[in-house]
Motif scaffolding. Structure first.
Motif, PDB file in Angstrom:
ATOM      1  N   VAL A   1     -46.006  25.174  82.213  1.00 49.27           N
ATOM      2  CA  VAL A   1     -45.343  24.611  81.029  1.00 49.27           C
ATOM      3  C   VAL A   1     -46.004  23.326  80.552  1.00 49.27           C
ATOM      4  N   GLY A   2     -46.896  22.765  81.361  1.00 50.64           N
ATOM      5  CA  GLY A   2     -47.609  21.559  80.946  1.00 50.64           C
ATOM      6  C   GLY A   2     -47.043  20.273  81.520  1.00 50.64           C
ATOM      7  N   LYS A   3     -46.436  20.343  82.704  1.00 52.79           N
ATOM      8  CA  LYS A   3     -45.910  19.125  83.338  1.00 52.79           C
ATOM      9  C   LYS A   3     -47.010  18.101  83.558  1.00 52.79           C
ATOM     10  N   THR A   4     -48.164  18.583  84.003  1.00 49.33           N
ATOM     11  CA  THR A   4     -49.268  17.668  84.307  1.00 49.33           C
ATOM     12  C   THR A   4     -49.757  16.956  83.061  1.00 49.33           C
ATOM     13  N   ALA A   5     -49.904  17.687  81.968  1.00 44.11           N
ATOM     14  CA  ALA A   5     -50.357  17.075  80.722  1.00 44.11           C
ATOM     15  C   ALA A   5     -49.366  16.030  80.234  1.00 44.11           C
ATOM     16  N   VAL A   6     -48.069  16.315  80.350  1.00 42.44           N
ATOM     17  CA  VAL A   6     -47.052  15.361  79.918  1.00 42.44           C
ATOM     18  C   VAL A   6     -47.030  14.147  80.839  1.00 42.44           C
ATOM     19  N   THR A   7     -47.167  14.370  82.149  1.00 39.68           N
ATOM     20  CA  THR A   7     -47.224  13.249  83.099  1.00 39.68           C
ATOM     21  C   THR A   7     -48.362  12.305  82.734  1.00 39.68           C
ATOM     22  N   ALA A   8     -49.554  12.865  82.549  1.00 40.79           N
ATOM     23  CA  ALA A   8     -50.718  12.044  82.233  1.00 40.79           C
ATOM     24  C   ALA A   8     -50.557  11.355  80.886  1.00 40.79           C
TER      25      ALA A   8
ATOM     26  N   ILE B   1     -37.630  16.763  81.915  1.00 36.35           N
ATOM     27  CA  ILE B   1     -37.837  18.201  82.088  1.00 36.35           C
ATOM     28  C   ILE B   1     -38.761  18.731  80.994  1.00 36.35           C
ATOM     29  N   VAL B   2     -39.852  19.360  81.401  1.00 35.74           N
ATOM     30  CA  VAL B   2     -40.834  19.918  80.467  1.00 35.74           C
ATOM     31  C   VAL B   2     -40.595  21.412  80.336  1.00 35.74           C
ATOM     32  N   VAL B   3     -40.490  21.887  79.102  1.00 36.76           N
ATOM     33  CA  VAL B   3     -40.235  23.301  78.833  1.00 36.76           C
ATOM     34  C   VAL B   3     -41.165  23.786  77.734  1.00 36.76           C
ATOM     35  N   GLN B   4     -41.117  25.081  77.491  1.00 42.89           N
ATOM     36  CA  GLN B   4     -41.783  25.665  76.338  1.00 42.89           C
ATOM     37  C   GLN B   4     -40.743  26.380  75.488  1.00 42.89           C
ATOM     38  N   ALA B   5     -41.106  26.649  74.248  1.00 41.98           N
ATOM     39  CA  ALA B   5     -40.176  27.322  73.336  1.00 41.98           C
ATOM     40  C   ALA B   5     -40.271  28.832  73.532  1.00 41.98           C
ATOM     41  N   GLU B   6     -39.804  29.291  74.682  1.00 39.51           N
ATOM     42  CA  GLU B   6     -39.755  30.727  74.991  1.00 39.51           C
ATOM     43  C   GLU B   6     -38.711  30.949  76.078  1.00 39.51           C
ATOM     44  N   ASP B   7     -38.329  32.212  76.298  1.00 39.93           N
ATOM     45  CA  ASP B   7     -37.152  32.522  77.104  1.00 39.93           C
ATOM     46  C   ASP B   7     -37.307  32.196  78.582  1.00 39.93           C
TER      47      ASP B   7
ATOM     48  N   LEU C   1     -33.515  12.078  81.582  1.00 38.61           N
ATOM     49  CA  LEU C   1     -34.176  11.295  80.539  1.00 38.61           C
ATOM     50  C   LEU C   1     -34.419  12.126  79.290  1.00 38.61           C
ATOM     51  N   GLY C   2     -34.368  13.441  79.426  1.00 36.73           N
ATOM     52  CA  GLY C   2     -34.536  14.291  78.260  1.00 36.73           C
ATOM     53  C   GLY C   2     -35.382  15.509  78.537  1.00 36.73           C
ATOM     54  N   ILE C   3     -35.584  16.279  77.475  1.00 39.65           N
ATOM     55  CA  ILE C   3     -36.381  17.500  77.512  1.00 39.65           C
ATOM     56  C   ILE C   3     -37.603  17.312  76.616  1.00 39.65           C
ATOM     57  N   VAL C   4     -38.756  17.698  77.111  1.00 39.17           N
ATOM     58  CA  VAL C   4     -39.980  17.711  76.308  1.00 39.17           C
ATOM     59  C   VAL C   4     -40.357  19.158  76.041  1.00 39.17           C
ATOM     60  N   VAL C   5     -40.398  19.541  74.777  1.00 41.44           N
ATOM     61  CA  VAL C   5     -40.838  20.890  74.406  1.00 41.44           C
ATOM     62  C   VAL C   5     -42.354  20.820  74.210  1.00 41.44           C
ATOM     63  N   ASN C   6     -43.071  21.443  75.102  1.00 38.54           N
ATOM     64  CA  ASN C   6     -44.532  21.343  75.133  1.00 38.54           C
ATOM     65  C   ASN C   6     -45.180  22.631  74.627  1.00 38.54           C
ATOM     66  N   HIS C   7     -46.467  22.529  74.250  1.00 42.12           N
ATOM     67  CA  HIS C   7     -47.245  23.691  73.789  1.00 42.12           C
ATOM     68  C   HIS C   7     -46.554  24.376  72.600  1.00 42.12           C
ATOM     69  N   TYR C   8     -45.964  23.583  71.722  1.00 44.07           N
ATOM     70  CA  TYR C   8     -45.205  24.196  70.624  1.00 44.07           C
ATOM     71  C   TYR C   8     -46.138  24.587  69.477  1.00 44.07           C
TER      72      TYR C   8
ATOM     73  N   MET D   1     -47.428  11.823  72.402  1.00 51.01           N
ATOM     74  CA  MET D   1     -47.211  11.188  73.699  1.00 51.01           C
ATOM     75  C   MET D   1     -46.709   9.763  73.523  1.00 51.01           C
ATOM     76  N   ARG D   2     -47.256   9.058  72.522  1.00 54.46           N
ATOM     77  CA  ARG D   2     -46.784   7.679  72.280  1.00 54.46           C
ATOM     78  C   ARG D   2     -45.342   7.684  71.786  1.00 54.46           C
ATOM     79  N   ALA D   3     -45.011   8.664  70.956  1.00 58.01           N
ATOM     80  CA  ALA D   3     -43.624   8.756  70.493  1.00 58.01           C
ATOM     81  C   ALA D   3     -42.684   9.034  71.659  1.00 58.01           C
ATOM     82  N   LEU D   4     -43.107   9.913  72.580  1.00 57.65           N
ATOM     83  CA  LEU D   4     -42.312  10.216  73.763  1.00 57.65           C
ATOM     84  C   LEU D   4     -42.114   8.956  74.600  1.00 57.65           C
ATOM     85  N   ALA D   5     -43.185   8.195  74.800  1.00 57.73           N
ATOM     86  CA  ALA D   5     -43.089   6.974  75.600  1.00 57.73           C
ATOM     87  C   ALA D   5     -42.059   6.014  75.031  1.00 57.73           C
TER      88      ALA D   5
END
Length: 414
Positions: free
Chosen positions: A126-133, A310-316, A343-350, A406-410
């Protein structure tokens, strides 16, 4: 030169300033949340009131600079410059320098102990690593430079396209957050370590796993490495992964108070950082318990300062994994009486071009409300290129949409 054209009750003034001084003025005004014209007005007023002329400012290469001042102020300034026998360019530069000296950069706020962000989802890919970095990089960017940000208060409206005045996708140049950040690669696959240009720790040496299991062979701080790039200074560090992390759950089974093992290990380095971001493995085992415990609210800590992201994608399938993860977190909260904040949900790879599945799934995430969606990161090529180049995304492509996100998320969770 002053023009009769006015903005409100001000008159337009055109003079010259050297580029370096103009940039410093722009950054400081943004740091303090004041308009540039107000800063110049204050500086000119203070300069005119001085009993003597300050030291000269290097104005070599000065270029055209325009601003708006109250009626009559520029005339008084011109008279003061003539009386002090300095050019208008030199006088204006001294005025700006005076304002800068009288209004220093605000210090980065340091908390009693660092914020702790646990980036998780038991589903892989889901891209946890990309969001962490990206989150860590955005938090560590220099506070004395401006970086493009999509204003986070427009996030929901930008997604839903409803009822916000102005352009919800507009960018704004803002100072970096300047935080000292430690990224912890808690995933035995070591993707975070490799993406940032480092190698996992050797199996026969010291590691975070050994420290958590009570088998440390040295100081944990000796394992930490710097993520080197000028935009981060010496503020962004990494605790690399080790392949022995595959054995962590087995080792933790025999450790007393095992849920606190990660906290016990990281306490040795916490005082050096403002933020610790943990990239979790895609699992629901004992290591996830330890990571969740690490993100709990400590005594005296403000709600929402630390917690799970929590990192998720827009799929089931992401929705199914989300249910499993939150069930584990709720059980941990109840069993150990933890105050563990979402802290929230990040929808990644959208990518909205994927049609109904993507857009309807995104709407479903938005409808949850608690935790709310705090980030929307597009599925674009720059992240993949940065991984291939083994460089931080915000250093490789600082103005791309993913970096802006990423800056907006921060800022959304800071």
């Amino acid at each position: 030169m002053a023009s009769s054209t006015n903005a409100g009750d001000r008159e337009k003034v055109v003079s010259k300033l050297p580029g370096w001084l103009r940039q410093e003025l722009k950054v400081r005004a943004a740091q303090l949340g004041v308009e540039i014209q107000s800063a110049v007005e204050s500086g000119v007023e203070s300069w005119c009131a001085l009993a003597s002329t300050p030291g000269a400012v290097d104005t070599a290469g000065a270029e055209s600079f325009a601003t708006w001042l109250p009626p009559g102020q520029w005339s008084r300034f011109r008279a003061a410059a003539a009386e002090r026998d300095v050019t208008l360019t030199q006088g204006l530069a001294q005025s700006v320098r005076l304002w800068l000296d009288m209004n220093p950069s605000p210090a980065v706020k340091r908390e009693e102990f660092p914020r702790r962000v646990v980036v998780c989802n038991q589903k892989g890919g889901v891209g946890k690593t990309a969001v962490t970095a990206g989150l860590g990089e955005a938090m560590a960017e220099a506070a004395d430079a401006l970086h493009p940000v999509r204003v986070s208060k427009y996030l929901a409206a930008a997604i839903q396209q409803n009822g916000v005045e102005g352009d919800p996708f507009a960018l704004e140049d803002l100072p970096g957050l300047g935080m000292r950040v430690l990224l912890v690669d808690f995933d035995p696959q070591g993707h975070l370590t490799k993406q940032l240009g480092h190698e996992p720790l050797p199996m026969d040496g010291d590691s975070l796993t050994r420290h958590m299991a009570g088998e440390a062979a040295g100081e944990l701080k000796d394992l930490v490495v710097a993520v080197e790039d000028d935009r981060f200074g010496d503020r962004l560090h990494l605790l690399p992964s080790c392949n022995d992390a595959f054995l962590l759950d087995v080792k933790l089974a025999g450790v007393r108070a095992r849920e606190a093992a990660l906290e016990r290990a990281l306490l040795a380095v916490e005082e050096d950082y403002d933020l610790v971001v943990v990239d979790c493995p895609p699992s629901l085992g004992l290591s996830m318990d330890a990571a969740s415990y690490y993100g709990r609210r400590r005594p005296g800590e403000t709600a929402g300062q630390s917690g799970v992201l929590i990192v998720v994608q827009a799929e089931d399938s992401s929705a199914d994994a989300y249910e499993l993860l939150t069930s584990q977190i709720e059980d941990l909260r109840a069993d150990l009486a933890l105050e563990l904040d979402y802290l929230g949900i990040v929808v990644n790879h959208y990518d909205a071009r994927r049609g109904y599945i993507a857009t309807s799934s995104l709407q479903a995430w938005m409808d949850i409300k608690d935790p709310r969606v705090v980030g929307l990161i597009g599925d674009l090529k720059e992240q993949k290129e940065a991984v291939r180049m083994k460089r931080p995304l915000l250093a490789y492509a600082p103005r791309c949409d993913q970096s802006v996100g990423m800056r907006a998320l921060a800022r959304e969770i800071s």
